[in-house]
Design a protein around this motif. Structure first.
Motif, mmCIF file in Angstrom:
data_model
loop_
_atom_site.group_PDB
_atom_site.id
_atom_site.type_symbol
_atom_site.label_atom_id
_atom_site.label_comp_id
_atom_site.label_asym_id
_atom_site.label_seq_id
_atom_site.Cartn_x
_atom_site.Cartn_y
_atom_site.Cartn_z
ATOM 1 N N ARG A 125 131.688 -83.327 58.868
ATOM 2 C CA ARG A 125 132.098 -82.581 57.675
ATOM 3 C C ARG A 125 131.407 -81.222 57.610
ATOM 4 N NH1 ARG A 125 131.972 -87.766 53.481
ATOM 5 N NH2 ARG A 125 133.775 -88.839 54.417
ATOM 6 N N LYS A 126 130.159 -81.159 58.088
ATOM 7 C CA LYS A 126 129.428 -79.898 58.071
ATOM 8 C C LYS A 126 130.047 -78.859 59.006
ATOM 9 C CE LYS A 126 124.868 -79.948 57.852
ATOM 10 N NZ LYS A 126 123.449 -80.332 58.122
ATOM 11 N N ALA A 127 130.886 -79.316 59.917
ATOM 12 C CA ALA A 127 131.585 -78.377 60.796
ATOM 13 C C ALA A 127 132.655 -77.606 60.029
ATOM 14 C CB ALA A 127 132.224 -79.130 61.969
ATOM 15 N N ASN A 128 133.113 -78.180 58.908
ATOM 16 C CA ASN A 128 134.209 -77.576 58.145
ATOM 17 C C ASN A 128 133.811 -77.052 56.769
ATOM 18 O OD1 ASN A 128 136.222 -78.237 60.149
ATOM 19 N ND2 ASN A 128 136.048 -80.358 59.467
ATOM 20 N N ILE A 129 132.728 -77.565 56.216
ATOM 21 C CA ILE A 129 132.289 -77.129 54.893
ATOM 22 C C ILE A 129 130.770 -77.018 54.865
ATOM 23 C CG2 ILE A 129 134.255 -78.119 53.658
ATOM 24 C CD1 ILE A 129 132.644 -80.502 52.950
ATOM 25 N N ASP A 130 130.264 -76.268 53.909
ATOM 26 C CA ASP A 130 128.824 -76.179 53.675
ATOM 27 C C ASP A 130 128.449 -77.175 52.583
ATOM 28 O OD1 ASP A 130 128.550 -74.202 55.562
ATOM 29 O OD2 ASP A 130 128.512 -72.562 54.117
ATOM 30 N N PHE A 131 127.206 -77.659 52.629
ATOM 31 C CA PHE A 131 126.740 -78.619 51.628
ATOM 32 C C PHE A 131 125.509 -78.101 50.898
ATOM 33 C CE2 PHE A 131 129.157 -81.732 54.137
ATOM 34 C CZ PHE A 131 129.697 -82.531 53.130
ATOM 35 N N SER A 132 125.383 -78.544 49.658
ATOM 36 C CA SER A 132 124.168 -78.304 48.888
ATOM 37 C C SER A 132 123.072 -79.214 49.417
ATOM 38 C CB SER A 132 124.426 -78.645 47.413
ATOM 39 O OG SER A 132 124.585 -80.065 47.268
ATOM 40 N N VAL A 133 121.883 -79.100 48.824
ATOM 41 C CA VAL A 133 120.841 -80.080 49.106
ATOM 42 C C VAL A 133 121.368 -81.444 48.632
ATOM 43 C CG1 VAL A 133 118.943 -78.437 48.907
ATOM 44 C CG2 VAL A 133 119.750 -79.632 46.855
ATOM 45 N N PRO A 134 120.912 -82.541 49.235
ATOM 46 C CA PRO A 134 121.385 -83.864 48.807
ATOM 47 C C PRO A 134 121.057 -84.129 47.344
ATOM 48 C CG PRO A 134 120.231 -84.002 50.908
ATOM 49 C CD PRO A 134 119.979 -82.624 50.369
ATOM 50 N N TYR A 135 121.978 -84.799 46.649
ATOM 51 C CA TYR A 135 121.732 -85.119 45.239
ATOM 52 C C TYR A 135 121.839 -86.611 44.945
ATOM 53 C CZ TYR A 135 126.794 -85.651 44.481
ATOM 54 O OH TYR A 135 128.097 -86.075 44.555
ATOM 55 N N PHE A 136 122.181 -87.425 45.981
ATOM 56 C CA PHE A 136 122.293 -88.865 45.738
ATOM 57 C C PHE A 136 122.123 -89.624 47.057
ATOM 58 C CE2 PHE A 136 124.562 -92.889 45.184
ATOM 59 C CZ PHE A 136 124.066 -93.313 43.957
ATOM 60 N N ASP A 137 121.257 -90.659 47.035
ATOM 61 C CA ASP A 137 121.078 -91.544 48.193
ATOM 62 C C ASP A 137 122.065 -92.694 48.060
ATOM 63 O OD1 ASP A 137 118.977 -89.990 49.192
ATOM 64 O OD2 ASP A 137 117.490 -91.067 47.995
ATOM 65 N N ALA A 138 122.963 -92.797 49.022
ATOM 66 C CA ALA A 138 124.070 -93.752 48.911
ATOM 67 C C ALA A 138 123.876 -94.991 49.781
ATOM 68 C CB ALA A 138 125.372 -93.064 49.294
ATOM 69 N N THR A 139 124.472 -96.081 49.338
ATOM 70 C CA THR A 139 124.459 -97.355 50.046
ATOM 71 C C THR A 139 125.854 -97.959 49.962
ATOM 72 O OG1 THR A 139 122.156 -97.754 49.421
ATOM 73 C CG2 THR A 139 123.407 -99.658 50.144
ATOM 74 N N GLN A 140 126.315 -98.527 51.046
ATOM 75 C CA GLN A 140 127.600 -99.221 51.039
ATOM 76 C C GLN A 140 127.404 -100.670 50.584
ATOM 77 O OE1 GLN A 140 130.610 -97.845 51.779
ATOM 78 N NE2 GLN A 140 129.695 -95.845 52.243
ATOM 79 N N ALA A 141 128.483 -101.320 50.173
ATOM 80 C CA ALA A 141 128.399 -102.704 49.721
ATOM 81 C C ALA A 141 129.675 -103.459 50.087
ATOM 82 C CB ALA A 141 128.178 -102.752 48.215
ATOM 83 N N LEU A 142 129.541 -104.774 50.141
ATOM 84 C CA LEU A 142 130.689 -105.652 50.384
ATOM 85 C C LEU A 142 131.022 -106.396 49.093
ATOM 86 C CD1 LEU A 142 129.752 -107.279 53.829
ATOM 87 C CD2 LEU A 142 131.223 -105.297 53.417
ATOM 88 N N LEU A 143 132.286 -106.390 48.734
ATOM 89 C CA LEU A 143 132.773 -107.103 47.552
ATOM 90 C C LEU A 143 133.802 -108.123 48.005
ATOM 91 C CD1 LEU A 143 132.823 -107.212 44.364
ATOM 92 C CD2 LEU A 143 134.796 -105.674 44.497
ATOM 93 N N ALA A 250 122.562 -71.242 43.590
ATOM 94 C CA ALA A 250 122.605 -71.703 42.201
ATOM 95 C C ALA A 250 122.734 -73.226 42.132
ATOM 96 C CB ALA A 250 123.763 -71.044 41.464
ATOM 97 N N ILE A 251 123.560 -73.799 42.997
ATOM 98 C CA ILE A 251 123.749 -75.251 43.013
ATOM 99 C C ILE A 251 122.480 -75.947 43.488
ATOM 100 C CG2 ILE A 251 125.032 -77.147 44.073
ATOM 101 C CD1 ILE A 251 127.451 -75.217 44.145
ATOM 102 N N ASP A 252 121.895 -75.441 44.575
ATOM 103 C CA ASP A 252 120.653 -76.028 45.094
ATOM 104 C C ASP A 252 119.545 -75.981 44.051
ATOM 105 O OD1 ASP A 252 121.781 -76.628 47.508
ATOM 106 O OD2 ASP A 252 120.875 -74.966 48.615
ATOM 107 N N GLU A 253 119.421 -74.847 43.377
ATOM 108 C CA GLU A 253 118.371 -74.692 42.367
ATOM 109 C C GLU A 253 118.609 -75.605 41.163
ATOM 110 O OE1 GLU A 253 118.099 -70.557 41.385
ATOM 111 O OE2 GLU A 253 116.880 -70.067 43.160
ATOM 112 N N ALA A 254 119.870 -75.779 40.790
ATOM 113 C CA ALA A 254 120.189 -76.656 39.660
ATOM 114 C C ALA A 254 119.793 -78.100 39.970
ATOM 115 C CB ALA A 254 121.681 -76.576 39.341
ATOM 116 N N ILE A 255 120.084 -78.558 41.192
ATOM 117 C CA ILE A 255 119.738 -79.927 41.603
ATOM 118 C C ILE A 255 118.224 -80.093 41.704
ATOM 119 C CG2 ILE A 255 119.898 -81.613 43.490
ATOM 120 C CD1 ILE A 255 122.699 -80.394 44.100
ATOM 121 N N THR A 256 117.571 -79.140 42.350
ATOM 122 C CA THR A 256 116.117 -79.212 42.546
ATOM 123 C C THR A 256 115.366 -79.177 41.213
ATOM 124 O OG1 THR A 256 116.346 -78.085 44.684
ATOM 125 C CG2 THR A 256 114.154 -78.147 43.716
#
Length: 280
Positions: A125-143, A250-256
């Motif tokens: 995805r980083k090849a096509n778009i730029d990202f902010s600093v991370p704002y959420f640590d994600a985990t997958q789950a089985l339901l 601005a986005i990075d600073e808002a998250i930080t």
């Protein structure tokens, strides 16, 4: 009384000149999204729609983004709002297909300024778009159905159970790398419906989304969280490739800042019911 032939010719020629001038002016300000971005916003960034920070997302993806009455709300919406307010802008959320978001096509075409859609930061995805600093640590789950008797992804395979996943997601990518060929569903509501209607026995989805589903009696009565899959993912706010540095900053600073002053924790508890690190 009508105009003479000569007078009509003169007026017609003048109209063509005016129309041509207006046409050139419009071409000079069109950014592909149908609106002008020729002048920076109050915060010094260039935006698709003056006075607005336009966000692309994919609904519903509760608790990150979903409709509450006529209003679009959620954790992602609140996170982007922090940056919008910092820039003196009002956030406007646009619902669009997730594949168009993760490919960067939506932002490249001027449909939005940023993308907030529970989107994991990946090299592809980083090849096509730029990202902010991370704002959420994600985990997958089985339901899966209550009493199905499994506690791992491996048991899905050994018991020959049918697995479902949402298209264009890292959950789908993850189970494929584990040797699965799951049934794909266009979005998360269709994925849940696929489980409820018996098209599949188990589905893989982001843990917070699964936990939100389990708050609904019609889901909790028949289904349960079978396992969490620690995939080491992190979400980021997406921007157009080679994004406006002022907007990214601005986005990075808002998250930080939010993480430092306690605002982030308040929003986390508001939408997930637990503090960061306690989700699962």
């Amino acid at each position: 009384m009508g105009l003479s032939f000569v007078s009509r010719r003169v007026l017609a020629a003048g109209a063509v000149v005016v129309a041509g001038t207006l046409g050139l002016a419009a071409c000079g300000t069109d950014n592909g999204g149908g609106s002008s971005a020729s002048a920076p916003s109050e915060g010094g960034v260039r935006v698709v729609h003056p006075g607005k920070l336009t966000t692309c997302t994919n609904l519903p993806y509760e608790p990150f983004e979903f409709k509450e009455g006529d209003k679009i709300v959620g954790f992602d919406v609140d996170i982007v709002d922090l940056a919008a307010k910092k820039l003196g802008l009002t956030q406007d959320v646009v619902d669009i297909d997730f594949a168009v978001i993760k490919s960067g096509a939506a932002m490249a075409a001027g449909k939005c300024d940023v993308a907030a859609a529970g989107m994991t930061i990946t090299p592809e995805r980083k090849a096509n778009i730029d990202f902010s600093v991370p704002y959420f640590d994600a985990t997958q789950a089985l339901l899966g159905k209550k009493g199905i008797g499994i506690k791992s992804l491996e048991e899905v395979k050994t018991k020959n159970l049918r697995l479902g996943a949402q298209a264009s997601t890292t959950g789908l990518d993850y189970v494929r790398k584990q040797g699965f060929d799951p049934k794909e569903f266009a979005d998360s509501p269709k994925e849940l419906l696929g489980l409820q209607s018996g098209q599949v026995d188990v589905i893989v989805q982001d843990l917070p989304v699964v936990l939100a589903w389990l708050k609904k009696p019609e889901v909790a009565d028949k289904f349960e969280l079978l396992a969490s899959l620690d995939t080491g993912e992190q979400y980021g706010i997406g921007l157009k490739k080679n994004a406006d540095p002022a907007l990214l900053k601005a986005i990075d600073e808002a998250i930080t800042t939010a993480k430092a002053d306690g605002t982030y924790e308040k929003l986390y508890v508001k939408w997930f019911g637990k503090k960061p690190g306690e989700l699962g």
